[in-house]
Design a protein around this motif. Structure first.
Motif, PDB file in Angstrom:
ATOM      1  N   ILE A 269      -7.459 -15.929 -10.433  1.00  0.00           N
ATOM      2  CA  ILE A 269      -7.626 -14.759  -9.577  1.00  0.00           C
ATOM      3  C   ILE A 269      -7.285 -15.092  -8.139  1.00  0.00           C
ATOM      4  O   ILE A 269      -7.721 -16.110  -7.607  1.00  0.00           O
ATOM      5  N   LEU A 270      -6.490 -14.248  -7.529  1.00  0.00           N
ATOM      6  CA  LEU A 270      -6.263 -14.330  -6.090  1.00  0.00           C
ATOM      7  C   LEU A 270      -7.074 -13.209  -5.468  1.00  0.00           C
ATOM      8  O   LEU A 270      -6.794 -12.026  -5.681  1.00  0.00           O
ATOM      9  N   LEU A 271      -8.125 -13.603  -4.729  1.00  0.00           N
ATOM     10  CA  LEU A 271      -9.020 -12.621  -4.130  1.00  0.00           C
ATOM     11  C   LEU A 271      -8.782 -12.599  -2.632  1.00  0.00           C
ATOM     12  O   LEU A 271      -8.828 -13.641  -1.983  1.00  0.00           O
ATOM     13  N   GLY A 272      -8.518 -11.447  -2.084  1.00  0.00           N
ATOM     14  CA  GLY A 272      -8.257 -11.461  -0.658  1.00  0.00           C
ATOM     15  C   GLY A 272      -8.310 -10.101  -0.006  1.00  0.00           C
ATOM     16  O   GLY A 272      -8.508  -9.083  -0.661  1.00  0.00           O
ATOM     17  N   THR A 273      -8.104 -10.131   1.289  1.00  0.00           N
ATOM     18  CA  THR A 273      -8.076  -8.914   2.080  1.00  0.00           C
ATOM     19  C   THR A 273      -6.649  -8.375   2.113  1.00  0.00           C
ATOM     20  O   THR A 273      -5.769  -8.886   1.429  1.00  0.00           O
ATOM     21  N   GLN A 274      -6.420  -7.423   2.960  1.00  0.00           N
ATOM     22  CA  GLN A 274      -5.106  -6.804   3.146  1.00  0.00           C
ATOM     23  C   GLN A 274      -3.934  -7.768   3.019  1.00  0.00           C
ATOM     24  O   GLN A 274      -2.874  -7.403   2.541  1.00  0.00           O
ATOM     25  N   MET A 275      -4.132  -8.987   3.492  1.00  0.00           N
ATOM     26  CA  MET A 275      -2.986  -9.909   3.564  1.00  0.00           C
ATOM     27  C   MET A 275      -2.377 -10.228   2.198  1.00  0.00           C
ATOM     28  O   MET A 275      -1.264 -10.714   2.127  1.00  0.00           O
ATOM     29  N   ILE A 276      -3.093  -9.956   1.097  1.00  0.00           N
ATOM     30  CA  ILE A 276      -2.501 -10.236  -0.209  1.00  0.00           C
ATOM     31  C   ILE A 276      -1.811  -9.016  -0.809  1.00  0.00           C
ATOM     32  O   ILE A 276      -1.225  -9.091  -1.873  1.00  0.00           O
ATOM     33  N   ALA A 277      -1.885  -7.901  -0.093  1.00  0.00           N
ATOM     34  CA  ALA A 277      -1.431  -6.653  -0.711  1.00  0.00           C
ATOM     35  C   ALA A 277       0.081  -6.527  -0.789  1.00  0.00           C
ATOM     36  O   ALA A 277       0.604  -5.823  -1.620  1.00  0.00           O
ATOM     37  N   LYS A 278       0.785  -7.192   0.123  1.00  0.00           N
ATOM     38  CA  LYS A 278       2.204  -6.847   0.265  1.00  0.00           C
ATOM     39  C   LYS A 278       3.137  -7.974  -0.112  1.00  0.00           C
ATOM     40  O   LYS A 278       2.822  -9.136   0.024  1.00  0.00           O
ATOM     41  N   GLY A 279       4.304  -7.560  -0.528  1.00  0.00           N
ATOM     42  CA  GLY A 279       5.448  -8.469  -0.591  1.00  0.00           C
ATOM     43  C   GLY A 279       5.373  -9.586  -1.614  1.00  0.00           C
ATOM     44  O   GLY A 279       6.386 -10.179  -1.935  1.00  0.00           O
ATOM     45  N   LEU A 280       4.199  -9.901  -2.136  1.00  0.00           N
ATOM     46  CA  LEU A 280       4.127 -11.039  -3.039  1.00  0.00           C
ATOM     47  C   LEU A 280       4.784 -10.687  -4.374  1.00  0.00           C
ATOM     48  O   LEU A 280       4.698  -9.570  -4.850  1.00  0.00           O
ATOM     49  N   ASP A 281       5.419 -11.678  -4.944  1.00  0.00           N
ATOM     50  CA  ASP A 281       6.193 -11.451  -6.159  1.00  0.00           C
ATOM     51  C   ASP A 281       5.871 -12.570  -7.150  1.00  0.00           C
ATOM     52  O   ASP A 281       6.494 -13.602  -7.154  1.00  0.00           O
ATOM     53  N   PHE A 282       4.830 -12.374  -7.960  1.00  0.00           N
ATOM     54  CA  PHE A 282       4.431 -13.374  -8.944  1.00  0.00           C
ATOM     55  C   PHE A 282       4.662 -12.813 -10.342  1.00  0.00           C
ATOM     56  O   PHE A 282       4.187 -11.722 -10.650  1.00  0.00           O
ATOM     57  N   ASP A 283       5.338 -13.592 -11.185  1.00  0.00           N
ATOM     58  CA  ASP A 283       5.714 -13.012 -12.477  1.00  0.00           C
ATOM     59  C   ASP A 283       4.552 -12.908 -13.454  1.00  0.00           C
ATOM     60  O   ASP A 283       4.606 -12.163 -14.406  1.00  0.00           O
ATOM     61  N   ASN A 284       3.478 -13.669 -13.232  1.00  0.00           N
ATOM     62  CA  ASN A 284       2.416 -13.719 -14.225  1.00  0.00           C
ATOM     63  C   ASN A 284       1.245 -12.776 -13.900  1.00  0.00           C
ATOM     64  O   ASN A 284       0.232 -12.771 -14.583  1.00  0.00           O
ATOM     65  N   VAL A 285       1.379 -12.008 -12.822  1.00  0.00           N
ATOM     66  CA  VAL A 285       0.279 -11.110 -12.444  1.00  0.00           C
ATOM     67  C   VAL A 285       0.380  -9.818 -13.246  1.00  0.00           C
ATOM     68  O   VAL A 285       1.359  -9.084 -13.140  1.00  0.00           O
ATOM     69  N   THR A 286      -0.648  -9.540 -14.049  1.00  0.00           N
ATOM     70  CA  THR A 286      -0.612  -8.316 -14.852  1.00  0.00           C
ATOM     71  C   THR A 286      -1.733  -7.352 -14.494  1.00  0.00           C
ATOM     72  O   THR A 286      -1.709  -6.206 -14.897  1.00  0.00           O
ATOM     73  N   LEU A 287      -2.719  -7.857 -13.736  1.00  0.00           N
ATOM     74  CA  LEU A 287      -3.816  -6.964 -13.364  1.00  0.00           C
ATOM     75  C   LEU A 287      -4.046  -7.008 -11.862  1.00  0.00           C
ATOM     76  O   LEU A 287      -4.114  -8.084 -11.262  1.00  0.00           O
ATOM     77  N   VAL A 288      -4.125  -5.829 -11.273  1.00  0.00           N
ATOM     78  CA  VAL A 288      -4.498  -5.732  -9.867  1.00  0.00           C
ATOM     79  C   VAL A 288      -5.771  -4.906  -9.802  1.00  0.00           C
ATOM     80  O   VAL A 288      -5.856  -3.839 -10.418  1.00  0.00           O
ATOM     81  N   GLY A 289      -6.778  -5.422  -9.114  1.00  0.00           N
ATOM     82  CA  GLY A 289      -8.020  -4.668  -8.946  1.00  0.00           C
ATOM     83  C   GLY A 289      -8.276  -4.394  -7.477  1.00  0.00           C
ATOM     84  O   GLY A 289      -8.111  -5.273  -6.639  1.00  0.00           O
ATOM     85  N   VAL A 290      -8.648  -3.159  -7.180  1.00  0.00           N
ATOM     86  CA  VAL A 290      -9.026  -2.820  -5.809  1.00  0.00           C
ATOM     87  C   VAL A 290     -10.517  -2.549  -5.828  1.00  0.00           C
ATOM     88  O   VAL A 290     -10.985  -1.641  -6.509  1.00  0.00           O
ATOM     89  N   LEU A 291     -11.284  -3.371  -5.102  1.00  0.00           N
ATOM     90  CA  LEU A 291     -12.734  -3.284  -5.228  1.00  0.00           C
ATOM     91  C   LEU A 291     -13.322  -2.058  -4.544  1.00  0.00           C
ATOM     92  O   LEU A 291     -14.182  -1.394  -5.076  1.00  0.00           O
ATOM     93  N   THR A 292     -12.878  -1.775  -3.355  1.00  0.00           N
ATOM     94  CA  THR A 292     -13.428  -0.632  -2.626  1.00  0.00           C
ATOM     95  C   THR A 292     -12.283   0.108  -1.963  1.00  0.00           C
ATOM     96  O   THR A 292     -11.935  -0.175  -0.824  1.00  0.00           O
ATOM     97  N   ALA A 293     -11.732   1.036  -2.652  1.00  0.00           N
ATOM     98  CA  ALA A 293     -10.592   1.768  -2.106  1.00  0.00           C
ATOM     99  C   ALA A 293     -11.003   2.603  -0.903  1.00  0.00           C
ATOM    100  O   ALA A 293     -10.174   2.981  -0.091  1.00  0.00           O
ATOM    101  N   ASP A 294     -12.294   2.878  -0.777  1.00  0.00           N
ATOM    102  CA  ASP A 294     -12.739   3.820   0.252  1.00  0.00           C
ATOM    103  C   ASP A 294     -12.821   3.236   1.645  1.00  0.00           C
ATOM    104  O   ASP A 294     -12.710   3.953   2.615  1.00  0.00           O
ATOM    105  N   SER A 295     -13.059   1.909   1.744  1.00  0.00           N
ATOM    106  CA  SER A 295     -13.498   1.413   3.047  1.00  0.00           C
ATOM    107  C   SER A 295     -12.490   1.716   4.136  1.00  0.00           C
ATOM    108  O   SER A 295     -12.847   1.898   5.285  1.00  0.00           O
ATOM    109  N   MET A 296     -11.228   1.789   3.784  1.00  0.00           N
ATOM    110  CA  MET A 296     -10.257   2.080   4.808  1.00  0.00           C
ATOM    111  C   MET A 296     -10.127   3.585   5.052  1.00  0.00           C
ATOM    112  O   MET A 296      -9.738   4.025   6.119  1.00  0.00           O
ATOM    113  N   LEU A 297     -10.508   4.307   4.031  1.00  0.00           N
ATOM    114  CA  LEU A 297     -10.386   5.752   4.103  1.00  0.00           C
ATOM    115  C   LEU A 297     -11.256   6.319   5.211  1.00  0.00           C
ATOM    116  O   LEU A 297     -10.984   7.373   5.752  1.00  0.00           O
ATOM    117  N   HIS A 298     -12.308   5.605   5.520  1.00  0.00           N
ATOM    118  CA  HIS A 298     -13.271   6.159   6.464  1.00  0.00           C
ATOM    119  C   HIS A 298     -13.316   5.410   7.771  1.00  0.00           C
ATOM    120  O   HIS A 298     -14.327   5.401   8.459  1.00  0.00           O
TER     121      HIS A 298
END
Ligand SMILES: Nc1ncnc2c1ncn2[C@@H]1O[C@H](COP(=O)(O)OP(=O)(O)OP(=O)(O)O)[C@@H](O)[C@H]1O
Ligand SMILES: [Zn+2]
Ligand SMILES: [Zn+2]
Length: 802
Positions: free
Chosen positions: A606-635
């Motif tokens: 698992i790669l667990l991280g903040t915004q900095m892991i959201a973009k541009g990364l290109d890993f062939d073995n990643v099949t699951l992405v989980g967003v823990l709290t989609a709301d925190s930025m919304l507010h």
């Protein structure tokens, strides 16, 4: 033309005024616009930039320029002009704008030394100045009778070089290279001449007969187990030549990078690339918005457009957001263009940055890949400017000069008559609106290159989890899927969407979030006063005890750290190997890259991280992405919070299933029916755009209006409030009818480092004289700023509303 107009490094002095200095005779021949000089200013000596030369001045009794720091200008005429525009556009000091264009080293403390580069060939005067040494101080030169002209000539001939020592750290490195005299048969003859005792010399000469290429001195001595004095004998006999060459620290090992060639483009890529190439070839300016879903091959489009630029012997600037994107992006550019690529970003040391900048300045590279400030690369023949992930807020600088790299790109694009390409899977509303209006050309890549569907997104309602008795931060569904993934040895990216300073208040039962009735902005919780406040209009109310919607008493403010999540995660799923990536684990240089490499090498599940892991990364073995709290930025108390949420969810979803394996995304939220979450989960950018534009029109936010944020700070709260009030009044008396001034109100961060902070915001549509008014206001408070520790910052088109 014996007078120089100099912009001095005294930002507190009157904004963009130049000062006149006499050019002493010894600098007459060498002084050019764009060079740095040392000039007397009051009792001090300060640095400055020469921005013009004249023969007359309105002032008598001019002082002389004390020293010239450069032998070639560090700023081109184009950049001097650009600096003026930046200063005016962002309401900044000209000097600050100019300094923003240069690497740190050139702004810092310096000391100069003169280094001898060749064994022979020095003029008699120089020879006697060196007196057998390799290095002399600059002061020694100045004390001698030698002229600057002589010095410059010797530099041009490659006989000597100037080194800048920064805080006693050498910024350049010289290597001594040994090579044979050009005629090798001479060497062969001389082998016979050597006396029997000269075994070591013979060995050296034999080496060069087999390897005629120049070789670095130390490694040669080591290889042949021989000494400096043996080498010196042969150099003295003129059989070998010793040369010093300047080498660059290369943060990337070019030799170890395998090269790639252009891929066969998909139909969509071709359609997008063709008009861009046309502009490159016809040398016309235009702005393209490349709207391509994640994994649609935008980068390949950039690479092939640049290919044409290089073919035309022109230069390319590629901006990438700091810093997470950099390693993988840089690699792709290096793989395609090899040593033609320079890299500029914050993870390089000061010396490395300077070296990369020098490679650009000397035209030794044709492509620069870098963060925001690379937009000022001193290229003189730009053929394309590309801004990848154009929606990223890192392109806006937070300090003076508060410029947006996109504006600079377009300005330089016009000057150089070249296309500017803005690429993103989630363009900003500003850019997309311009594309809709035809101001930008829209190019769309709607499919992934592997023709796979976008990963399916499951939205999990965390209110229901709570009602079902699950009080952890992981939904049952996410937990289950993580376990399955680990079983199958596939990898997982987990995003903890946490940002910033402020906390919003939400009901855990029904998901209700308290918003300002006037601004459509989440209210911010203030612990001390137990109040909820709006940071746009200063509306406030007491923190409610129960949810006003459902009367539940589970109304709480929000915010969790990555470390806490990591602990909870390893407790819940003990078999999981986790790499945590946040500001704490990536502080050290290179740590970012190291963690990503570990993940790429499958050292963790698992790669667990903040915004900095959201973009541009290109890993062939990643099949699951989980967003823990989609709301925190919304507010966040920010009118862009929905846009940012949509962007983040889309970007992070794009990390899954980029190659052979199919991906899946789980988004946890308390507000599953918010349009930004709903539409991101079905990748519907167009509907999101329409809906969000509607909101912006209703509440009058960009792109319908322009914004200016003025922030005032001072240790005394009353003074801050009063000053901000005065500013608001001054603005009100000047503005047009449909311009609005909001505030004064405390900033979202109302107190920082013992200074109180207040702000006001201007919303305007057309206010041609606005900069003039603002400058007038700043002038009125100039005394207060200088003497009484008052600080007023003006942010035109702000991104961070703090
Ligand atoms: N024409 C092509 N044929 C085959 N593969 C391609 C082609 N173009 C790009 N690719 C590959 O597709 C993958 C995704 O491309 P790329 O990373 O350029 O997409 P992107 O749009 O920049 O993605 P993101 O926005 O998610 O970073 C890469 O592995 C790339 O090598
Ligand atoms: Zn409620
Ligand atoms: Zn409000």
């Amino acid at each position: 033309m014996n007078i120089a107009n100099v912009i001095v490094d005294v930002p507190a002095s009157s904004i963009n005024q130049t000062f006149d200095y006499l050019i002493p005779d010894r600098f007459q021949d060498i002084l050019t616009n764009g060079m740095r000089v040392i000039v007397p200013f009051g009792p001090r000596k300060v640095m400055g930039f020469v921005v013009g030369k004249t023969s007359e001045s309105n002032f008598s009794k001019l002082k002389e320029i004390h020293d010239v720091l450069d032998l070639t200008p560090v700023l081109t005429e184009e950049l001097l002009d650009l600096g003026k525009w930046v200063a005016n556009d962002t309401i900044s000091f000209y000097i600050t704008a100019l300094q923003a264009m240069l690497p740190q080293v050139l702004k810092a403390q310096y000391k100069k030394e003169i280094v001898r580069m060749t064994a022979g060939d020095l003029s008699n005067e120089l020879e006697s100045l060196f007196a057998g040494r390799d290095v002399i101080t600059f002061e020694e030169f100045e004390a001698s009778a030698l002229t600057y002209y002589q010095l410059q000539k010797a530099i041009q001939d490659g006989d000597i070089s100037i080194e800048y020592l920064v805080k006693s750290k050498i910024t350049k490195k010289h290597l001594t290279m040994i090579k044979p005299v050009s005629e090798l048969h001479l060497l062969e003859e001389s082998l016979q001449d050597l006396s029997k005792s000269a075994k070591k010399q013979e060995q050296l000469l034999k080496y060069f007969l087999e390897n005629p290429e120049p070789v670095e001195k130390q490694s040669l001595l080591k290889k042949l187990q021989t000494t400096s004095s043996t080498l010196k004998t042969l150099i003295d006999k003129s059989l070998l030549v010793s040369d010093k060459v300047e080498v660059y620290r290369n943060p990337y090992d070019d030799d170890s990078i395998s090269r790639t060639t252009a891929l066969e483009l998909t139909e969509q890529q071709k359609t997008a690339l063709t008009p861009i190439k046309e502009k490159v070839n016809s040398e016309e300016h235009d702005v393209f918005l490349l709207h391509g879903v994640t994994g649609s091959g935008k980068t390949e489009v950039y690479l092939q457009a640049i290919q044409d630029v290089i073919r035309k012997e022109k230069e390319a600037i590629v901006l990438v957001p700091e810093i997470s994107l950099t390693p993988q992006m840089v690699k792709r550019f290096k793989e395609r263009f090899g040593s033609k690529v320079a890299v500029m970003h914050s993870a390089l040391s000061a010396g490395e940055k300077y070296d990369e900048w020098r490679r650009i300045q000397r035209k030794e590279v044709q492509v620069v890949v870098g963060a925001r400030s690379a937009i000022f690369a001193p290229f003189e023949n730009i053929g394309i400017i590309i801004i990848d992930e154009e929606h990223e807020t890192t392109y806006k600088q937070d300090d003076q000069p508060r410029y947006h790299a996109r504006d600079i790109a377009i300005y330089r694009g016009k000057t150089h008559k070249c296309p500017v390409v803005l690429g993103s899977a989630t363009p900003t509303l500003e850019s997309y609106a311009r594309a809709q209006k035809g101001v930008y050309q829209l190019a769309t890549l709607s499919k992934r290159t592997n023709d796979k569907a976008m990963p399916k997104v499951e939205v999990v309602d965390m209110r229901e989890e709570l009602h079902a008795g699950n009080r952890t931060m992981f939904s049952r569904s996410l937990k289950e899927r993580i376990e399955q993934c680990i079983e199958k040895e596939e990898q997982i990216v987990l995003l903890l969407n946490r940002r910033g300073y402020s906390t919003f208040v939400m009901c855990r039962d029904c998901g209700h979030v308290k918003e300002c009735p006037h601004c459509d902005i989440a209210l911010t919780y203030h612990k001390n006063s137990n109040q909820l406040k709006c940071h746009y209009c200063s509306y406030e109310e007491l923190m409610p005890k129960v949810c006003p919607e459902c009367e539940s008493d589970l109304i709480r403010y929000f915010g969790t750290g990555t470390q806490k999540v990591e602990e909870a995660l390893t407790q819940l799923i003990p078999q999981a190997e986790v790499i945590r990536m946040d500001v704490d684990t990536t502080r050290r240089k290179g740590s970012h890259e190291k963690l990503l490499n570990q993940f790429a090498n499958k050292e963790a599940d698992i790669l667990l991280g903040t915004q900095m892991i959201a973009k541009g990364l290109d890993f062939d073995n990643v099949t699951l992405v989980g967003v823990l709290t989609a709301d925190s930025m919304l507010h966040l108390p920010d009118f862009r919070s929905s846009e940012k949420t949509f962007q983040l969810l889309t970007q992070v979803s794009g990390r899954a299933g980029r190659h052979k394996l199919t991906g899946e995304v789980i988004v946890q939220t308390y507000t599953p029916d918010h349009y930004s979450i709903e539409l991101a989960s079905v990748y519907n950018f167009e509907d999101f755009y329409a809906k969000e534009m509607n909101m912006r029109r209703t509440f009058q936010y960009p792109p319908y209006v322009f914004l200016v944020l003025i922030t005032v700070s001072h240790p005394n709260k009353i003074k801050v409030a009063q000053t901000t009030q005065q500013i608001v009044q001054l603005l009100m008396s000047n503005i047009q009818k449909d311009t609005v001034v909001l505030g004064p109100t405390p900033s979202p961060m109302p107190r920082m480092k013992d200074r109180y902070r207040y702000q006001c915001m201007i919303k305007y549509r057309n206010e041609p004289q606005l900069r003039v008014y603002i400058n007038k206001i700043l002038d009125q408070f100039a005394d207060d700023v200088r003497k009484n520790d008052l600080l007023i910052t003006v942010d035109m088109q702000p991104y961070h509303l703090m």
